[in-house]
Scaffold this active site. Structure first.
Site, PDB file in Angstrom:
ATOM      1  N   CYS A  90       0.761  -1.325  -0.045  1.00  0.00           N
ATOM      2  CA  CYS A  90      -0.042  -0.046  -0.130  1.00  0.00           C
ATOM      3  C   CYS A  90       0.871   1.255   0.036  1.00  0.00           C
ATOM      4  O   CYS A  90       0.274   2.277  -0.073  1.00  0.00           O
ATOM      5  CB  CYS A  90      -0.951   0.011   1.201  1.00  0.00           C
ATOM      6  N   HIS A 135      -2.025   7.982   5.960  1.00  0.00           N
ATOM      7  CA  HIS A 135      -2.496   6.522   5.500  1.00  0.00           C
ATOM      8  C   HIS A 135      -3.600   6.408   5.892  1.00  0.00           C
ATOM      9  O   HIS A 135      -4.633   5.725   5.311  1.00  0.00           O
ATOM     10  CB  HIS A 135      -1.156   5.753   5.758  1.00  0.00           C
ATOM     11  N   GLU A 165       0.032   5.609  13.570  1.00  0.00           N
ATOM     12  CA  GLU A 165       0.571   6.604  12.572  1.00  0.00           C
ATOM     13  C   GLU A 165       0.609   7.924  13.323  1.00  0.00           C
ATOM     14  O   GLU A 165       1.418   8.695  13.211  1.00  0.00           O
ATOM     15  CB  GLU A 165      -0.455   6.800  11.548  1.00  0.00           C
ATOM     16  N   LYS A 207      -8.989   8.384   2.794  1.00  0.00           N
ATOM     17  CA  LYS A 207      -9.434   6.820   2.661  1.00  0.00           C
ATOM     18  C   LYS A 207     -10.737   6.862   3.194  1.00  0.00           C
ATOM     19  O   LYS A 207     -11.583   5.948   3.084  1.00  0.00           O
ATOM     20  CB  LYS A 207      -8.590   5.956   3.304  1.00  0.00           C
ATOM     21  N   HIS A 219      -9.634   2.068   0.419  1.00  0.00           N
ATOM     22  CA  HIS A 219      -8.465   2.002   0.531  1.00  0.00           C
ATOM     23  C   HIS A 219      -7.873   1.477  -0.957  1.00  0.00           C
ATOM     24  O   HIS A 219      -8.294   0.430  -1.520  1.00  0.00           O
ATOM     25  CB  HIS A 219      -7.907   0.652   1.497  1.00  0.00           C
ATOM     26  N   PHE A 251       1.745  -3.242   3.859  1.00  0.00           N
ATOM     27  CA  PHE A 251       2.224  -4.763   4.420  1.00  0.00           C
ATOM     28  C   PHE A 251       3.777  -5.373   3.971  1.00  0.00           C
ATOM     29  O   PHE A 251       4.198  -4.845   2.937  1.00  0.00           O
ATOM     30  CB  PHE A 251       1.439  -5.807   3.579  1.00  0.00           C
TER      31      PHE A 251
END
Length: 430
Positions: free
Chosen positions: A185, A325, A336, A354, A359, A418
């Site tokens: 991502c 994010h 975050e 998002k 996403h 990831f």
């Protein structure tokens, strides 16, 4: 097995660690001269941006028969089908993710004024987190049901992970380089960071960079669902993506693409282009923690932001805004904010777009970079919708539910993936 060092890193330590010399290329100013996107909110940048400012959601219930038995039956599909834009014969030779990439790339290239550049000074950097999944899975069905002779001869070029970069490179005739990063991502943001590097190191004068994703299919949906990574708010799709809210229960899968044209400032000005903003710096780090879970200390994320600041000659005090994010997962959102507080401080206004787009995986960082650039240009932070009851761990100012007008001279866009991938991009006004 090596022992992990302490993950606690102060903002000052992170900036110090990121302040190694970056070379003469760091003095090369790089402008963003073109923007292109196709998202669940709109088929182009202007429509997407206006929908963001209006706080609209692109998430809806899936009506496909294959979704009936899935635990997650919502997603954020494209607002405009790419086959409505790309020539029919050409579209049939591309996987959906490649179509998405071409649509966004065409808009960005046109928006930049279709730069007259030596092809050997033109590069493309386009990534996808998953690649041509629909072709791979679709042709596997063909093989099982109809046999090997019915498998398309275009299967491999349509499913290969570098396919989006390849078709965009052919579209604009890039010969300096065509690169295809894959960092889950964080892919779209890493593509932009690589574009910055290509210009600074003298490899290219113009780079078309970004990300694309299109994998709304029962297998990825089931896989993410099995991980319990996605929201199961099937009865309220528009309210399902809710970063920072106590009731958040996972992300919503979306599809889309975002592209930017990066250009050496001297090259742009020589052809009368001033651009949208300056891409001042980039930071890329890794958590070294877990294949899926982010480091809860936020150490690697903080280092990425600190590197971007140092690379761009900025400090945390210079940053007014962060496009986060912020996927709407219970663990990720709070980690975050901890990272941002360490690297920047308590003052920036944070948003999570998002909440509206879902996403977009490998495209997320690129689309959010576009939103960051436009926030600087227009002096407005788009809202984080569905933020009704903020988590007790929220430690920064979130632009909740309505857009916020404010002067923005510099901003950060961060992206994580990831595998522990962390990327931060620093933009400043012209």
């Amino acid at each position: 097995m090596t022992e992990r060092p302490s993950a606690e890193v102060s903002a000052a330590q992170a900036v110090s660690a990121a302040s190694a010399p970056t070379g003469a290329g760091a003095n090369v100013e790089v402008l963003v001269t073109g923007l292109g996107a196709t998202t669940p909110l709109g088929g182009d940048v202007s429509t997407t941006w206006q929908a963001m400012l209006d706080g609209k959601s692109g998430v809806a219930a899936l009506t496909d028969d294959w979704a009936t038995d899935l635990p997650v039956r919502i997603a954020a599909k494209l607002a405009v089908e790419p086959t409505e834009i790309i020539e029919r014969v050409k579209a049939r030779r591309m996987d959906r993710v490649q179509q998405v990439a071409v649509v966004a790339a065409r808009e960005a290239w046109s928006d930049a004024g279709s730069p007259d550049v030596d092809p050997e000074r033109l590069a493309v950097v386009v990534g996808s987190g998953i690649g041509g999944a629909l072709t791979l899975l679709g042709q596997w069905d063909v093989l099982r049901e109809k046999g090997p002779r019915r498998v398309s001869p275009l299967t491999i070029p349509m499913l290969m992970p570098n396919g989006p970069a390849a078709v965009v490179g052919l579209e604009v005739g890039a010969k300096a380089a065509v690169r295809a990063p894959v960092s889950a991502c964080a892919t779209g943001a890493e593509a932009i960071a690589i574009g910055l590097e290509l210009i600074r190191t003298g490899k290219a004068d113009v780079v078309l960079a970004g990300g694309a994703e299109a994998c709304i299919h029962p297998l990825p949906m089931a896989g993410f669902g099995a991980m319990r990574a996605m929201s199961t708010r099937n009865d309220e799709p528009e309210r399902a993506s809710r970063p920072f809210d106590k009731a958040r229960d996972g992300f919503v899968l979306g599809e889309g693409g975002g592209m930017v044209v990066l250009e050496r400032a001297e090259h742009a000005r020589a052809r009368g282009r001033s651009g949208y903003a300056v891409l001042a710096g980039a930071g890329i780090t890794a958590d070294g923690y877990d294949i899926v879970q982010p480091d809860p200390s936020g150490s690697g994320q903080a280092r990425a932001v600190a590197e971007a600041l140092a690379d761009g000659g900025l400090t945390g005090a210079d940053i007014q805004h962060v496009n986060g994010h912020s996927t709407s997962t219970p663990a990720g959102d709070m980690g975050e904010l901890i990272a941002l507080q360490k690297a920047i401080g308590d003052h920036p206004v944070v948003t999570a777009t998002k909440s509206m787009t879902g996403h977009l995986l490998g495209a997320a960082g690129a689309v959010e970079a576009i939103a960051t650039v436009l926030a600087i240009r227009d002096g407005v932070v788009p809202p984080t919708i569905n933020l009704e009851n903020p988590d007790d761990g929220v430690c920064l100012d979130i632009a909740a539910n309505t857009a916020r007008k404010m002067k923005i001279t510099a901003a950060i866009n961060d992206s994580f993936g990831f595998g522990g991938h962390n990327v931060a991009l620093a933009f400043r006004e012209l």
